[in-house]
Write a protein that holds these residues in place. Structure first.
Motif, mmCIF file in Angstrom:
data_model
loop_
_atom_site.group_PDB
_atom_site.id
_atom_site.type_symbol
_atom_site.label_atom_id
_atom_site.label_comp_id
_atom_site.label_asym_id
_atom_site.label_seq_id
_atom_site.Cartn_x
_atom_site.Cartn_y
_atom_site.Cartn_z
ATOM 1 N N SER A 16 0.814 -1.203 0.000
ATOM 2 C CA SER A 16 0.000 0.000 0.000
ATOM 3 C C SER A 16 0.852 1.258 0.000
ATOM 4 O O SER A 16 0.550 2.227 -0.690
ATOM 5 C CB SER A 16 -0.915 -0.007 1.234
ATOM 6 N N ILE A 17 1.930 1.224 0.774
ATOM 7 C CA ILE A 17 2.791 2.403 0.864
ATOM 8 C C ILE A 17 3.654 2.536 -0.385
ATOM 9 O O ILE A 17 3.879 3.618 -0.899
ATOM 10 C CB ILE A 17 3.675 2.314 2.121
ATOM 11 N N TYR A 18 4.165 1.392 -0.889
ATOM 12 C CA TYR A 18 5.042 1.383 -2.063
ATOM 13 C C TYR A 18 4.381 0.544 -3.158
ATOM 14 O O TYR A 18 4.656 -0.645 -3.301
ATOM 15 C CB TYR A 18 6.409 0.798 -1.709
ATOM 16 N N PRO A 19 3.459 1.132 -3.933
ATOM 17 C CA PRO A 19 2.699 0.354 -4.895
ATOM 18 C C PRO A 19 3.551 -0.261 -5.987
ATOM 19 O O PRO A 19 3.096 -1.172 -6.683
ATOM 20 C CB PRO A 19 1.717 1.382 -5.484
ATOM 21 N N CYS A 20 4.795 0.212 -6.160
ATOM 22 C CA CYS A 20 5.642 -0.384 -7.189
ATOM 23 C C CYS A 20 6.202 -1.725 -6.745
ATOM 24 O O CYS A 20 6.780 -2.457 -7.533
ATOM 25 C CB CYS A 20 6.791 0.559 -7.559
ATOM 26 N N VAL A 21 6.084 -2.082 -5.453
ATOM 27 C CA VAL A 21 6.613 -3.336 -4.949
ATOM 28 C C VAL A 21 5.516 -4.390 -4.979
ATOM 29 O O VAL A 21 4.482 -4.249 -4.348
ATOM 30 C CB VAL A 21 7.160 -3.167 -3.519
ATOM 31 N N SER A 22 5.745 -5.456 -5.723
ATOM 32 C CA SER A 22 4.741 -6.491 -5.908
ATOM 33 C C SER A 22 4.609 -7.355 -4.663
ATOM 34 O O SER A 22 5.598 -7.753 -4.056
ATOM 35 C CB SER A 22 5.114 -7.379 -7.109
ATOM 36 N N SER A 23 3.375 -7.664 -4.291
ATOM 37 C CA SER A 23 3.135 -8.590 -3.178
ATOM 38 C C SER A 23 3.090 -10.030 -3.659
ATOM 39 O O SER A 23 2.938 -10.947 -2.868
ATOM 40 C CB SER A 23 1.810 -8.244 -2.493
ATOM 41 N N GLU A 24 3.231 -10.251 -4.980
ATOM 42 C CA GLU A 24 3.137 -11.594 -5.538
ATOM 43 C C GLU A 24 4.503 -12.174 -5.896
ATOM 44 O O GLU A 24 4.598 -13.231 -6.495
ATOM 45 C CB GLU A 24 2.254 -11.572 -6.795
ATOM 46 N N ILE A 25 5.591 -11.485 -5.528
ATOM 47 C CA ILE A 25 6.918 -11.926 -5.906
ATOM 48 C C ILE A 25 7.222 -13.294 -5.299
ATOM 49 O O ILE A 25 6.929 -13.547 -4.141
ATOM 50 C CB ILE A 25 7.967 -10.878 -5.483
ATOM 51 N N GLN A 26 7.726 -14.183 -6.119
ATOM 52 C CA GLN A 26 8.106 -15.522 -5.690
ATOM 53 C C GLN A 26 9.602 -15.666 -5.908
ATOM 54 O O GLN A 26 10.104 -15.399 -6.992
ATOM 55 C CB GLN A 26 7.351 -16.589 -6.482
ATOM 56 N N GLY A 27 10.319 -16.079 -4.907
ATOM 57 C CA GLY A 27 11.759 -16.191 -5.008
ATOM 58 C C GLY A 27 12.231 -17.628 -4.992
ATOM 59 O O GLY A 27 11.447 -18.570 -4.945
ATOM 60 N N LEU A 88 19.530 -7.616 -7.049
ATOM 61 C CA LEU A 88 18.668 -8.385 -6.162
ATOM 62 C C LEU A 88 17.235 -8.429 -6.656
ATOM 63 O O LEU A 88 16.604 -9.485 -6.689
ATOM 64 C CB LEU A 88 18.737 -7.823 -4.748
ATOM 65 N N ASN A 89 16.671 -7.284 -6.984
ATOM 66 C CA ASN A 89 15.348 -7.237 -7.608
ATOM 67 C C ASN A 89 15.252 -5.926 -8.366
ATOM 68 O O ASN A 89 16.171 -5.111 -8.333
ATOM 69 C CB ASN A 89 14.206 -7.386 -6.597
ATOM 70 N N TYR A 100 17.187 -15.039 -10.491
ATOM 71 C CA TYR A 100 17.106 -15.884 -11.689
ATOM 72 C C TYR A 100 18.253 -16.896 -11.724
ATOM 73 O O TYR A 100 18.037 -18.100 -11.949
ATOM 74 C CB TYR A 100 17.126 -15.045 -12.962
ATOM 75 N N PHE A 101 19.463 -16.430 -11.487
ATOM 76 C CA PHE A 101 20.600 -17.350 -11.573
ATOM 77 C C PHE A 101 20.647 -18.301 -10.383
ATOM 78 O O PHE A 101 21.124 -19.441 -10.516
ATOM 79 C CB PHE A 101 21.899 -16.573 -11.758
ATOM 80 N N LEU A 102 20.120 -17.893 -9.224
ATOM 81 C CA LEU A 102 19.923 -18.863 -8.146
ATOM 82 C C LEU A 102 18.993 -19.981 -8.598
ATOM 83 O O LEU A 102 19.233 -21.162 -8.316
ATOM 84 C CB LEU A 102 19.334 -18.165 -6.918
ATOM 85 N N SER A 103 17.928 -19.624 -9.304
ATOM 86 C CA SER A 103 16.978 -20.633 -9.768
ATOM 87 C C SER A 103 17.596 -21.594 -10.767
ATOM 88 O O SER A 103 17.079 -22.701 -10.978
ATOM 89 C CB SER A 103 15.743 -19.959 -10.395
ATOM 90 N N GLN A 104 18.705 -21.190 -11.382
ATOM 91 C CA GLN A 104 19.411 -22.048 -12.322
ATOM 92 C C GLN A 104 20.549 -22.828 -11.656
ATOM 93 O O GLN A 104 21.330 -23.497 -12.337
ATOM 94 C CB GLN A 104 19.972 -21.209 -13.465
#
Length: 377
Positions: A16-27, A88-89, A100-104
């Protein structure tokens, strides 16, 4: 249950405070730790009583995925005015290249350059600093299409948001910028010492650089050639010997692509030993660009000739004007270098901060990961 609800509440408040930050991010599941390397104790400025402070250290962030499947870690070094948070993001909350490279299956090391960010700048020890204002950031990186300072700038489409002050994504990005040492020579000396020690500790790496840190790739490859298995240079600082595009067009990088000496064969005793000539086909006065190469026969950058290297250039960046000159200098000096222009592989609309832009993960997969898979055996 109470803890879970508190986490959900925190995510809601942040979104709500930082609308540019997604709450759906999956790491990617990973372990994280940090450490410092390269510090030396020096006399406390203004004293002669034997008291000391630490200087020259760099912050190192170490990320390890739950399942390490790759033989070599990636060491990421950010550019001028930035810190390791670049990787980092993204400023709008999407997954960054580190994840991304962690996921690889790669281990990741991310540093803050000396005297920058979490690597302390020590008053009276370290040199003068400078920073970028909002107009510089917008015109060079995030909203280049609005300023048209070079012909390809009009092609820029991939920055999330409008790229100017007042846009929440830009504001989040600009808040992350940091004062940086004015002298690239000082930065080079300090980083060579600290990252050289880091490499001695962690062993061989895949080295990824961006912009200002591009010259550190050549310096580190020269300094620790057995520990740098490939260099991935995202729009490395250039061109050889002189600044370009943005006045003042002053001499720079007297050793070709670096501010400090690297080894050449036949050897040189000073930068003046590198005899140069203009490359007419890559020189354009209307674009404030002069391309120099060595006079033939060219001295070889002897410690880099065994390190496969890739230079990556975006379609809409100011680097479109001179990265080819940098690549030709590397080739002439015996460095095995491949130049990938993103538009040539179907990736369009990017500017200098390609890894933060909307299609950044496509670049990571189709260009960087592809290069690693083809190069590291």
């Amino acid at each position: 249950m109470f803890l879970f609800l508190r986490v959900l509440t925190s995510i809601f408040l942040i979104s709500s405070i930082y609308p540019c930050v997604s709450s759906e991010i999956q790491g990617t599941l990973h372990r994280r730790n940090y450490f410092y390397v390269g510090e030396e104790y020096v006399n406390t400025p203004g004293t002669n009583n034997g008291s000391k402070i630490a200087a020259g250290q760099i912050y190192v962030e170490h990320l390890v995925p739950a399942d390490v499947t790759q033989s070599l870690p990636i060491l990421m070094i950010h550019g001028h005015g930035m810190t390791g948070t670049n990787f980092l993001n993204t400023p709008d909350g999407r997954l960054g290249w580190a994840d991304y490279f962690l996921s690889q299956g790669f281990e990741i090391y991310i540093v803050d350059q000396p005297s920058r960010g979490r690597s302390a700048w020590q008053m009276g020890v370290d040199g003068e600093q400078s920073d970028f204002d909002t107009t510089y950031i917008s015109s060079h990186f995030t909203a280049v299409q609005l300023f048209n300072l070079w012909p390809e700038a009009a092609l820029h489409t991939q920055w999330p948001g409008n790229g100017t002050a007042g846009d929440p994504i830009f504001d989040n990005f600009y808040a992350s910028t940091m004062p940086s040492l004015v002298s690239d020579e000082e930065s080079s000396i300090k980083l060579k010492a600290a990252v050289g020690k880091l490499l001695d500790d962690i062993g061989a790496v895949i080295l990824l650089t961006h912009s200002q840190s591009g010259q550190f790739g050549w310096i580190l490859g020269d300094f620790r050639p057995s520990l740098i298995k490939t260099i991935i240079a995202l729009e490395p600082i250039g061109p050889p010997f002189i600044n370009a595009v943005f006045p003042p067009l002053t001499p720079a990088r007297p050793y070709g692509l670096t501010e400090i000496p690297v080894a050449y064969s036949p050897p040189i005793t000073s930068a003046a030993d590198l005899q140069t000539e203009v490359v007419p086909s890559l020189t354009d006065a209307s674009l404030n660009t002069t391309c120099f190469r060595q006079v033939s026969p060219a001295r070889q950058m002897i410690n880099l000739v065994g390190i496969p290297t890739i230079v990556v250039t975006s379609q809409a960046s100011y680097h479109t004007i001179y990265d080819e000159c940098t690549v030709e200098y590397l080739k002439q000096a015996g460095v095995p270098v491949t130049h990938v222009k993103l538009q040539d592989v179907g990736i369009e609309g990017n500017a200098h901060m390609m890894f933060m832009e909307k299609n950044g993960l496509e670049i990571a997969e189709k260009v960087v990961l592809d290069w690693i898979q083809k190069t590291i055996v």
